[in-house]
Motif scaffolding. Structure first.
Motif, PDB file in Angstrom:
ATOM      1  N   ASP A   1      56.568  -6.244 -40.457  1.00 20.77           N
ATOM      2  CA  ASP A   1      57.553  -5.834 -39.458  1.00 20.77           C
ATOM      3  C   ASP A   1      56.928  -5.713 -38.071  1.00 20.77           C
ATOM      4  OD1 ASP A   1      59.543  -5.867 -41.318  1.00 20.77           O
ATOM      5  OD2 ASP A   1      59.612  -3.690 -41.595  1.00 20.77           O
ATOM      6  N   ILE A   2      55.729  -5.185 -37.989  1.00 20.95           N
ATOM      7  CA  ILE A   2      55.041  -5.096 -36.694  1.00 20.95           C
ATOM      8  C   ILE A   2      54.790  -6.492 -36.144  1.00 20.95           C
ATOM      9  CG2 ILE A   2      52.867  -4.445 -35.573  1.00 20.95           C
ATOM     10  CD1 ILE A   2      52.887  -1.951 -37.393  1.00 20.95           C
ATOM     11  N   TYR A   3      54.367  -7.413 -37.001  1.00 24.13           N
ATOM     12  CA  TYR A   3      54.161  -8.802 -36.581  1.00 24.13           C
ATOM     13  C   TYR A   3      55.463  -9.411 -36.063  1.00 24.13           C
ATOM     14  CZ  TYR A   3      53.589 -13.833 -36.952  1.00 24.13           C
ATOM     15  OH  TYR A   3      53.591 -15.168 -36.682  1.00 24.13           O
ATOM     16  N   ALA A   4      56.559  -9.167 -36.784  1.00 22.63           N
ATOM     17  CA  ALA A   4      57.858  -9.708 -36.385  1.00 22.63           C
ATOM     18  C   ALA A   4      58.280  -9.137 -35.031  1.00 22.63           C
ATOM     19  CB  ALA A   4      58.913  -9.408 -37.444  1.00 22.63           C
ATOM     20  N   ILE A   5      58.132  -7.846 -34.843  1.00 21.57           N
ATOM     21  CA  ILE A   5      58.554  -7.216 -33.591  1.00 21.57           C
ATOM     22  C   ILE A   5      57.715  -7.719 -32.418  1.00 21.57           C
ATOM     23  CG2 ILE A   5      58.661  -5.003 -32.358  1.00 21.57           C
ATOM     24  CD1 ILE A   5      59.517  -3.767 -35.082  1.00 21.57           C
ATOM     25  N   ILE A   6      56.422  -7.877 -32.606  1.00 21.82           N
ATOM     26  CA  ILE A   6      55.577  -8.417 -31.540  1.00 21.82           C
ATOM     27  C   ILE A   6      55.996  -9.848 -31.215  1.00 21.82           C
ATOM     28  CG2 ILE A   6      53.223  -9.161 -30.980  1.00 21.82           C
ATOM     29  CD1 ILE A   6      52.265  -6.649 -32.514  1.00 21.82           C
ATOM     30  N   SER A   7      56.280 -10.627 -32.232  1.00 16.97           N
ATOM     31  CA  SER A   7      56.720 -12.007 -32.013  1.00 16.97           C
ATOM     32  C   SER A   7      58.080 -12.056 -31.315  1.00 16.97           C
ATOM     33  CB  SER A   7      56.801 -12.762 -33.334  1.00 16.97           C
ATOM     34  OG  SER A   7      55.529 -12.896 -33.892  1.00 16.97           O
ATOM     35  N   ILE A   8      58.962 -11.160 -31.685  1.00 20.79           N
ATOM     36  CA  ILE A   8      60.286 -11.106 -31.056  1.00 20.79           C
ATOM     37  C   ILE A   8      60.151 -10.761 -29.578  1.00 20.79           C
ATOM     38  CG2 ILE A   8      62.449  -9.800 -30.954  1.00 20.79           C
ATOM     39  CD1 ILE A   8      62.146  -9.501 -34.059  1.00 20.79           C
ATOM     40  N   ILE A   9      59.371  -9.748 -29.276  1.00 16.74           N
ATOM     41  CA  ILE A   9      59.210  -9.304 -27.894  1.00 16.74           C
ATOM     42  C   ILE A   9      58.561 -10.379 -27.037  1.00 16.74           C
ATOM     43  CG2 ILE A   9      58.005  -7.628 -26.427  1.00 16.74           C
ATOM     44  CD1 ILE A   9      58.555  -5.567 -28.645  1.00 16.74           C
ATOM     45  N   SER A  10      57.623 -11.124 -27.607  1.00 21.58           N
ATOM     46  CA  SER A  10      56.922 -12.144 -26.821  1.00 21.58           C
ATOM     47  C   SER A  10      57.641 -13.499 -26.834  1.00 21.58           C
ATOM     48  CB  SER A  10      55.494 -12.304 -27.334  1.00 21.58           C
ATOM     49  OG  SER A  10      55.499 -12.786 -28.657  1.00 21.58           O
ATOM     50  N   SER A  11      58.788 -13.585 -27.503  1.00 21.10           N
ATOM     51  CA  SER A  11      59.519 -14.852 -27.556  1.00 21.10           C
ATOM     52  C   SER A  11      60.244 -15.104 -26.239  1.00 21.10           C
ATOM     53  CB  SER A  11      60.520 -14.853 -28.714  1.00 21.10           C
ATOM     54  OG  SER A  11      61.621 -14.030 -28.408  1.00 21.10           O
ATOM     55  N   ARG A  12      60.802 -16.291 -26.103  1.00 23.97           N
ATOM     56  CA  ARG A  12      61.523 -16.665 -24.901  1.00 23.97           C
ATOM     57  C   ARG A  12      63.022 -16.398 -25.028  1.00 23.97           C
ATOM     58  NH1 ARG A  12      59.404 -22.604 -23.768  1.00 23.97           N
ATOM     59  NH2 ARG A  12      59.398 -22.127 -21.559  1.00 23.97           N
ATOM     60  N   ALA A  13      63.426 -15.674 -26.047  1.00 25.56           N
ATOM     61  CA  ALA A  13      64.836 -15.357 -26.275  1.00 25.56           C
ATOM     62  C   ALA A  13      65.332 -14.405 -25.185  1.00 25.56           C
ATOM     63  CB  ALA A  13      65.009 -14.715 -27.646  1.00 25.56           C
ATOM     64  N   SER A  14      66.644 -14.314 -25.058  1.00 24.28           N
ATOM     65  CA  SER A  14      67.230 -13.408 -24.075  1.00 24.28           C
ATOM     66  C   SER A  14      66.973 -11.953 -24.493  1.00 24.28           C
ATOM     67  CB  SER A  14      68.729 -13.653 -23.962  1.00 24.28           C
ATOM     68  OG  SER A  14      69.376 -13.265 -25.160  1.00 24.28           O
ATOM     69  N   VAL A  15      67.143 -11.069 -23.538  1.00 25.50           N
ATOM     70  CA  VAL A  15      66.909  -9.653 -23.816  1.00 25.50           C
ATOM     71  C   VAL A  15      67.861  -9.156 -24.907  1.00 25.50           C
ATOM     72  CG1 VAL A  15      66.975  -7.331 -22.823  1.00 25.50           C
ATOM     73  CG2 VAL A  15      66.027  -9.211 -21.504  1.00 25.50           C
ATOM     74  N   GLY A  16      69.120  -9.583 -24.845  1.00 28.75           N
ATOM     75  CA  GLY A  16      70.085  -9.172 -25.863  1.00 28.75           C
ATOM     76  C   GLY A  16      69.680  -9.623 -27.251  1.00 28.75           C
ATOM     77  N   ALA A  17      69.225 -10.862 -27.359  1.00 32.26           N
ATOM     78  CA  ALA A  17      68.782 -11.378 -28.655  1.00 32.26           C
ATOM     79  C   ALA A  17      67.557 -10.616 -29.157  1.00 32.26           C
ATOM     80  CB  ALA A  17      68.472 -12.864 -28.552  1.00 32.26           C
ATOM     81  N   LYS A  18      66.651 -10.289 -28.246  1.00 32.37           N
ATOM     82  CA  LYS A  18      65.463  -9.524 -28.638  1.00 32.37           C
ATOM     83  C   LYS A  18      65.851  -8.155 -29.177  1.00 32.37           C
ATOM     84  CE  LYS A  18      62.241 -11.642 -25.405  1.00 32.37           C
ATOM     85  NZ  LYS A  18      61.325 -11.411 -24.286  1.00 32.37           N
ATOM     86  N   VAL A  19      66.809  -7.502 -28.525  1.00 35.66           N
ATOM     87  CA  VAL A  19      67.251  -6.183 -28.966  1.00 35.66           C
ATOM     88  C   VAL A  19      67.891  -6.276 -30.352  1.00 35.66           C
ATOM     89  CG1 VAL A  19      68.906  -4.317 -28.506  1.00 35.66           C
ATOM     90  CG2 VAL A  19      67.526  -5.249 -26.644  1.00 35.66           C
ATOM     91  N   ILE A  20      68.754  -7.261 -30.543  1.00 33.55           N
ATOM     92  CA  ILE A  20      69.430  -7.417 -31.837  1.00 33.55           C
ATOM     93  C   ILE A  20      68.431  -7.703 -32.948  1.00 33.55           C
ATOM     94  CG2 ILE A  20      71.030  -8.883 -33.135  1.00 33.55           C
ATOM     95  CD1 ILE A  20      72.660  -9.083 -30.505  1.00 33.55           C
ATOM     96  N   TRP A  21      67.511  -8.623 -32.711  1.00 30.67           N
ATOM     97  CA  TRP A  21      66.514  -8.947 -33.739  1.00 30.67           C
ATOM     98  C   TRP A  21      65.620  -7.756 -34.048  1.00 30.67           C
ATOM     99  CZ3 TRP A  21      66.985 -12.425 -37.157  1.00 30.67           C
ATOM    100  CH2 TRP A  21      67.621 -13.632 -36.885  1.00 30.67           C
ATOM    101  N   THR A  22      65.215  -7.025 -33.002  1.00 28.18           N
ATOM    102  CA  THR A  22      64.360  -5.859 -33.219  1.00 28.18           C
ATOM    103  C   THR A  22      65.093  -4.792 -34.027  1.00 28.18           C
ATOM    104  OG1 THR A  22      63.205  -6.313 -31.152  1.00 28.18           O
ATOM    105  CG2 THR A  22      62.950  -4.117 -32.073  1.00 28.18           C
ATOM    106  N   LEU A  23      66.351  -4.537 -33.695  1.00 30.01           N
ATOM    107  CA  LEU A  23      67.136  -3.565 -34.471  1.00 30.01           C
ATOM    108  C   LEU A  23      67.300  -4.004 -35.916  1.00 30.01           C
ATOM    109  CD1 LEU A  23      69.915  -2.518 -31.937  1.00 30.01           C
ATOM    110  CD2 LEU A  23      68.042  -1.116 -32.815  1.00 30.01           C
ATOM    111  N   LEU A  24      67.529  -5.284 -36.125  1.00 31.35           N
ATOM    112  CA  LEU A  24      67.671  -5.794 -37.491  1.00 31.35           C
ATOM    113  C   LEU A  24      66.395  -5.549 -38.301  1.00 31.35           C
ATOM    114  CD1 LEU A  24      69.487  -7.414 -39.490  1.00 31.35           C
ATOM    115  CD2 LEU A  24      68.256  -9.441 -38.712  1.00 31.35           C
TER     116      LEU A  24
END
Length: 61
Positions: A14-37
């Motif tokens: 999960d920590i790996y996923a969250i770091i990858s999500i935050i450093s991705s080029r996705a929009s802020v909204g997508a990052k928030v949704i993925w992180t919450l999931l």
């Protein structure tokens, strides 16, 4: 003891996923949704993110 090791593996994934999500080029909204999931559904959220997350959608296209 086995549950502790499994829990540690889930935490690391999960920590790996969250770091990858935050450093991705996705929009802020997508990052928030993925992180919450990933935070609300640690195992299922990680599996879903792994296959269809921001990085996963780039592989399909």
């Amino acid at each position: 003891m086995e549950y502790g090791i499994f829990g540690l593996l889930v935490l690391v994934a999960d920590i790996y996923a969250i770091i990858s999500i935050i450093s991705s080029r996705a929009s802020v909204g997508a990052k928030v949704i993925w992180t919450l999931l990933v935070l609300l559904l640690p195992i299922l959220g990680f599996v879903i993110w792994f296959f269809v997350g921001p990085r996963g959608s780039a592989k399909i296209a």
